[in-house]
Design a protein around this motif. Sequence first.
Motif, PDB file in Angstrom:
ATOM      1  N   ILE A 270      35.719  36.330  55.300  1.00 58.07           N
ATOM      2  CA  ILE A 270      34.707  35.920  54.303  1.00 58.07           C
ATOM      3  C   ILE A 270      34.706  36.902  53.127  1.00 58.07           C
ATOM      4  CG2 ILE A 270      32.242  35.529  53.874  1.00 58.07           C
ATOM      5  CD1 ILE A 270      33.597  33.365  55.581  1.00 58.07           C
ATOM      6  N   GLY A 271      34.749  38.198  53.423  1.00 61.15           N
ATOM      7  CA  GLY A 271      34.797  39.201  52.354  1.00 61.15           C
ATOM      8  C   GLY A 271      36.026  39.044  51.477  1.00 61.15           C
ATOM      9  N   GLN A 275      36.341  37.938  47.448  1.00 61.89           N
ATOM     10  CA  GLN A 275      37.081  38.732  46.466  1.00 61.89           C
ATOM     11  C   GLN A 275      38.124  37.885  45.744  1.00 61.89           C
ATOM     12  OE1 GLN A 275      39.261  42.085  48.019  1.00 61.89           O
ATOM     13  NE2 GLN A 275      39.702  42.904  45.988  1.00 61.89           N
ATOM     14  N   ILE A 276      38.848  37.043  46.473  1.00 60.80           N
ATOM     15  CA  ILE A 276      39.854  36.179  45.840  1.00 60.80           C
ATOM     16  C   ILE A 276      39.195  35.242  44.831  1.00 60.80           C
ATOM     17  CG2 ILE A 276      41.540  34.328  46.250  1.00 60.80           C
ATOM     18  CD1 ILE A 276      42.038  35.647  49.015  1.00 60.80           C
ATOM     19  N   PHE A 277      38.013  34.732  45.185  1.00 60.64           N
ATOM     20  CA  PHE A 277      37.296  33.853  44.257  1.00 60.64           C
ATOM     21  C   PHE A 277      36.923  34.607  42.982  1.00 60.64           C
ATOM     22  CE2 PHE A 277      33.175  32.358  42.604  1.00 60.64           C
ATOM     23  CZ  PHE A 277      33.562  31.080  42.191  1.00 60.64           C
ATOM     24  N   SER A 278      36.413  35.816  43.136  1.00 64.77           N
ATOM     25  CA  SER A 278      36.014  36.596  41.952  1.00 64.77           C
ATOM     26  C   SER A 278      37.233  36.958  41.105  1.00 64.77           C
ATOM     27  CB  SER A 278      35.241  37.852  42.364  1.00 64.77           C
ATOM     28  OG  SER A 278      36.022  38.675  43.201  1.00 64.77           O
ATOM     29  N   VAL A 279      38.360  37.281  41.761  1.00 60.82           N
ATOM     30  CA  VAL A 279      39.605  37.579  41.022  1.00 60.82           C
ATOM     31  C   VAL A 279      40.056  36.348  40.238  1.00 60.82           C
ATOM     32  CG1 VAL A 279      42.075  38.098  41.271  1.00 60.82           C
ATOM     33  CG2 VAL A 279      40.398  39.405  42.574  1.00 60.82           C
ATOM     34  N   SER A 280      40.056  35.178  40.903  1.00 59.36           N
ATOM     35  CA  SER A 280      40.478  33.937  40.240  1.00 59.36           C
ATOM     36  C   SER A 280      39.614  33.662  39.016  1.00 59.36           C
ATOM     37  CB  SER A 280      40.389  32.748  41.215  1.00 59.36           C
ATOM     38  OG  SER A 280      41.112  33.002  42.386  1.00 59.36           O
ATOM     39  N   ALA A 308      42.110  45.057  42.402  1.00 57.02           N
ATOM     40  CA  ALA A 308      41.701  46.408  42.806  1.00 57.02           C
ATOM     41  C   ALA A 308      40.256  46.684  42.383  1.00 57.02           C
ATOM     42  CB  ALA A 308      42.640  47.440  42.187  1.00 57.02           C
ATOM     43  N   ALA A 309      39.896  46.259  41.166  1.00 55.57           N
ATOM     44  CA  ALA A 309      38.557  46.538  40.641  1.00 55.57           C
ATOM     45  C   ALA A 309      37.461  45.772  41.370  1.00 55.57           C
ATOM     46  CB  ALA A 309      38.509  46.217  39.140  1.00 55.57           C
ATOM     47  N   THR A 310      37.797  44.605  41.934  1.00 61.73           N
ATOM     48  CA  THR A 310      36.789  43.788  42.627  1.00 61.73           C
ATOM     49  C   THR A 310      36.724  44.077  44.123  1.00 61.73           C
ATOM     50  OG1 THR A 310      38.416  41.990  42.818  1.00 61.73           O
ATOM     51  CG2 THR A 310      36.866  41.867  40.976  1.00 61.73           C
ATOM     52  N   SER A 311      37.355  45.134  44.579  1.00 61.25           N
ATOM     53  CA  SER A 311      37.304  45.483  46.008  1.00 61.25           C
ATOM     54  C   SER A 311      35.886  45.652  46.549  1.00 61.25           C
ATOM     55  CB  SER A 311      38.122  46.746  46.273  1.00 61.25           C
ATOM     56  OG  SER A 311      39.483  46.513  46.018  1.00 61.25           O
ATOM     57  N   PRO A 312      34.923  46.186  45.753  1.00 58.84           N
ATOM     58  CA  PRO A 312      33.552  46.276  46.289  1.00 58.84           C
ATOM     59  C   PRO A 312      32.965  44.922  46.680  1.00 58.84           C
ATOM     60  CG  PRO A 312      33.761  47.657  44.338  1.00 58.84           C
ATOM     61  CD  PRO A 312      35.034  46.866  44.451  1.00 58.84           C
ATOM     62  N   ALA A 537      46.039  32.441  50.638  1.00 62.46           N
ATOM     63  CA  ALA A 537      44.985  33.009  49.793  1.00 62.46           C
ATOM     64  C   ALA A 537      44.016  31.920  49.327  1.00 62.46           C
ATOM     65  CB  ALA A 537      45.607  33.718  48.584  1.00 62.46           C
ATOM     66  N   LEU A 538      44.560  30.762  48.952  1.00 63.61           N
ATOM     67  CA  LEU A 538      43.715  29.630  48.540  1.00 63.61           C
ATOM     68  C   LEU A 538      42.829  29.182  49.699  1.00 63.61           C
ATOM     69  CD1 LEU A 538      43.156  27.496  46.236  1.00 63.61           C
ATOM     70  CD2 LEU A 538      44.788  26.042  47.429  1.00 63.61           C
ATOM     71  N   GLY A 539      43.406  29.122  50.902  1.00 60.06           N
ATOM     72  CA  GLY A 539      42.639  28.712  52.079  1.00 60.06           C
ATOM     73  C   GLY A 539      41.513  29.676  52.409  1.00 60.06           C
ATOM     74  N   ILE A 540      41.794  30.980  52.330  1.00 59.68           N
ATOM     75  CA  ILE A 540      40.758  31.986  52.603  1.00 59.68           C
ATOM     76  C   ILE A 540      39.639  31.877  51.566  1.00 59.68           C
ATOM     77  CG2 ILE A 540      40.292  34.471  52.665  1.00 59.68           C
ATOM     78  CD1 ILE A 540      43.124  34.836  53.836  1.00 59.68           C
ATOM     79  N   MET A 541      40.015  31.660  50.299  1.00 61.24           N
ATOM     80  CA  MET A 541      38.999  31.514  49.243  1.00 61.24           C
ATOM     81  C   MET A 541      38.142  30.277  49.494  1.00 61.24           C
ATOM     82  SD  MET A 541      39.436  30.907  45.143  1.00 61.24           S
ATOM     83  CE  MET A 541      39.594  29.129  45.286  1.00 61.24           C
ATOM     84  N   CYS A 542      38.788  29.136  49.758  1.00 62.08           N
ATOM     85  CA  CYS A 542      38.039  27.897  50.017  1.00 62.08           C
ATOM     86  C   CYS A 542      37.149  28.039  51.246  1.00 62.08           C
ATOM     87  CB  CYS A 542      39.001  26.717  50.208  1.00 62.08           C
ATOM     88  SG  CYS A 542      39.825  26.198  48.715  1.00 62.08           S
ATOM     89  N   GLY A 543      37.684  28.682  52.300  1.00 60.79           N
ATOM     90  CA  GLY A 543      36.907  28.889  53.518  1.00 60.79           C
ATOM     91  C   GLY A 543      35.661  29.710  53.255  1.00 60.79           C
ATOM     92  N   ALA A 544      35.812  30.791  52.465  1.00 59.45           N
ATOM     93  CA  ALA A 544      34.664  31.648  52.153  1.00 59.45           C
ATOM     94  C   ALA A 544      33.631  30.894  51.321  1.00 59.45           C
ATOM     95  CB  ALA A 544      35.128  32.899  51.417  1.00 59.45           C
ATOM     96  N   VAL A 545      34.100  30.136  50.326  1.00 59.26           N
ATOM     97  CA  VAL A 545      33.187  29.353  49.484  1.00 59.26           C
ATOM     98  C   VAL A 545      32.448  28.319  50.331  1.00 59.26           C
ATOM     99  CG1 VAL A 545      33.096  27.633  47.614  1.00 59.26           C
ATOM    100  CG2 VAL A 545      34.454  29.707  47.336  1.00 59.26           C
ATOM    101  N   GLY A 546      33.199  27.624  51.200  1.00 62.47           N
ATOM    102  CA  GLY A 546      32.587  26.625  52.083  1.00 62.47           C
ATOM    103  C   GLY A 546      31.557  27.234  53.008  1.00 62.47           C
ATOM    104  N   TYR A 547      31.899  28.397  53.586  1.00 59.85           N
ATOM    105  CA  TYR A 547      30.962  29.053  54.502  1.00 59.85           C
ATOM    106  C   TYR A 547      29.704  29.500  53.773  1.00 59.85           C
ATOM    107  CZ  TYR A 547      28.692  32.632  57.252  1.00 59.85           C
ATOM    108  OH  TYR A 547      27.747  33.378  57.899  1.00 59.85           O
TER     109      TYR A 547
END
Length: 564
Positions: A270-271, A275-280, A308-312, A537-547
């Motif tokens: 989820i984390g 992060q991938i969503f914010s990077v995109s 790297a900058a969005t790691s937090p 990466a797309l799947g992890i982003m979609c999964g996090a958004v969905g969750y």
Amino acid sequence: MTKLVLTLQYTDKEEVVLWMNTVGPYHNRQETYKYFSLPFCAGSKKTISHYHETLGEALQGVELEFSGLDIKFKDEVMQTTYCEIDLDKAKRDAFVYAIKNHYWYQMYIDDLPIWGIVGEADENGEDHYLWTYKKLEIGFNGNRIVDVNLTSEGKVRLVPNTRIAMSYSVKWKKSDVKFEDRFDKYLDPSFFQHRIHWFSIFNSFMMVIFLVGLVSMILMRTLRKDYARYSKEEEMDDMDRDLGDEYGWKQVHGDVFRPSSHPLIFSSLIGSGCQIFSVSLIVIIVAMVEDLYTERGSMLSTAIFVYAATSPVNGYFGGSLYAKQGGRRWIKQMFIGAFMIPAMVCGTAFFINFIAIYYHASRAIPFGTMVAVCCICFFVILPLNLVGTILGRNLSGQPNFPCRVNAVPRPIPEKKWFMEPAVIVCLGGILPFGSIFIEMYFIFTSFWAYKIYYVYGFMMLVLVILCIVTVCVTIVCTYFLLNAEDYRWQWTSFLSAASTAVYVYMYSFYYYFFKTKMYGLFQTSFYFGYMAVFSTALGIMCGAVGYMGTSAFVRKIYTNVKID
């Protein structure tokens, strides 16, 4: 060896450098080699060394070498021989192989790319010819270069044990093209702004309206009935309640906020997805504001910097979720969350790197670049992730659920096959994939073929549509799952959204076999390796958004219910 500092403004008679970049098969865009890996000869001018200016340039296999041609600003050159090739059998075989495989080469003048073809075969494929004359026409506006055109002439038949003279000429012409607009000629509006592109966006909007309407109907109509029924049950005595309809999502209120199985992996996913969503989001906004396509490797450099900058963000959402689920090994969770995506990308890159080294391809990543990437992971991403994790645990790590979690898990009743989590997961990705697959075609074509992607407004719309569709689909899936008295909604909501990645990867197979003419081990492994990384990466982003969307929905409906 001197390093040249490239300037974009010239004085009359000032040196203009023609850089030779790479050569490779036309159909395999990523299979590139150093220009002088073919037995071309260089001009007699003193060599100028080129250093990789950015991390992205080094990772993308840019190998600039000085051509040795003497070019000066506004100084015309008539056809001049700059070197000769002693064509023995080995050199002839190398050129014949390159011509048979449709080798193209790329050059740069003042950061403007130029492409040329090595040679051609006759109709029978028996005789092969090399283009020996580079006819350069350079457009200038004031003291800046705004246009470069290359015409290949001087077709010479390849015969062993002969000498082939290589020549060039330079013609300067005044141009009205503004310096800011000089890359416009490389764009393809007829392709990217085709009616199909607009229609796909419109079609996706219709899907969004339908899904938002469906979710609204569930929230307003169905839930209102559920609330009314549960309120009515509050007024019944115990016997009526026992004889009544014990059914629906309220029955699992004591288990719905139970920690998910494997909370450490789940919270890390989820984390990483957040992060991938914010990077995109940030990279698309930067690309909309700045024309990143005008600089070599700038898109990749920007993506690495923003990641790297969005790691937090990763640490905050992963750490807070892990704390809410009662996790104790938060340092281990932080390490897994921080290195999950970098390890996947670097692992794939290093595997493909071995093949690139075997092929002597320019895509082989230099050792210094590998060290730089590892340093970014350990000295930038990890500390920032730690900061995010500590903030997440302290600011929003308390399990403030609206319902108490029962000590003993409730048995999950049998249900119809289409209500099983596995079926919901498989079906959940179809609609999100349907909302983006046209855009996937344009993105794939710009990366795997010779198109420059520049319509980032479309990409932003598609990202917004994808997120809305994903959240709506996972909310509907979760509602049906909870109504079947199955409280295992966390992984189901994540995986039903993440299954979009499976459909994208399946589409990449179709694209490879029916839309490209790629061949060979290197290009095939490069394609499927990096498509696997992109899809994951797309799947992890979609999964996090969905969750995240589903979590808000679940919290909302259980907050409004009166619990004994």
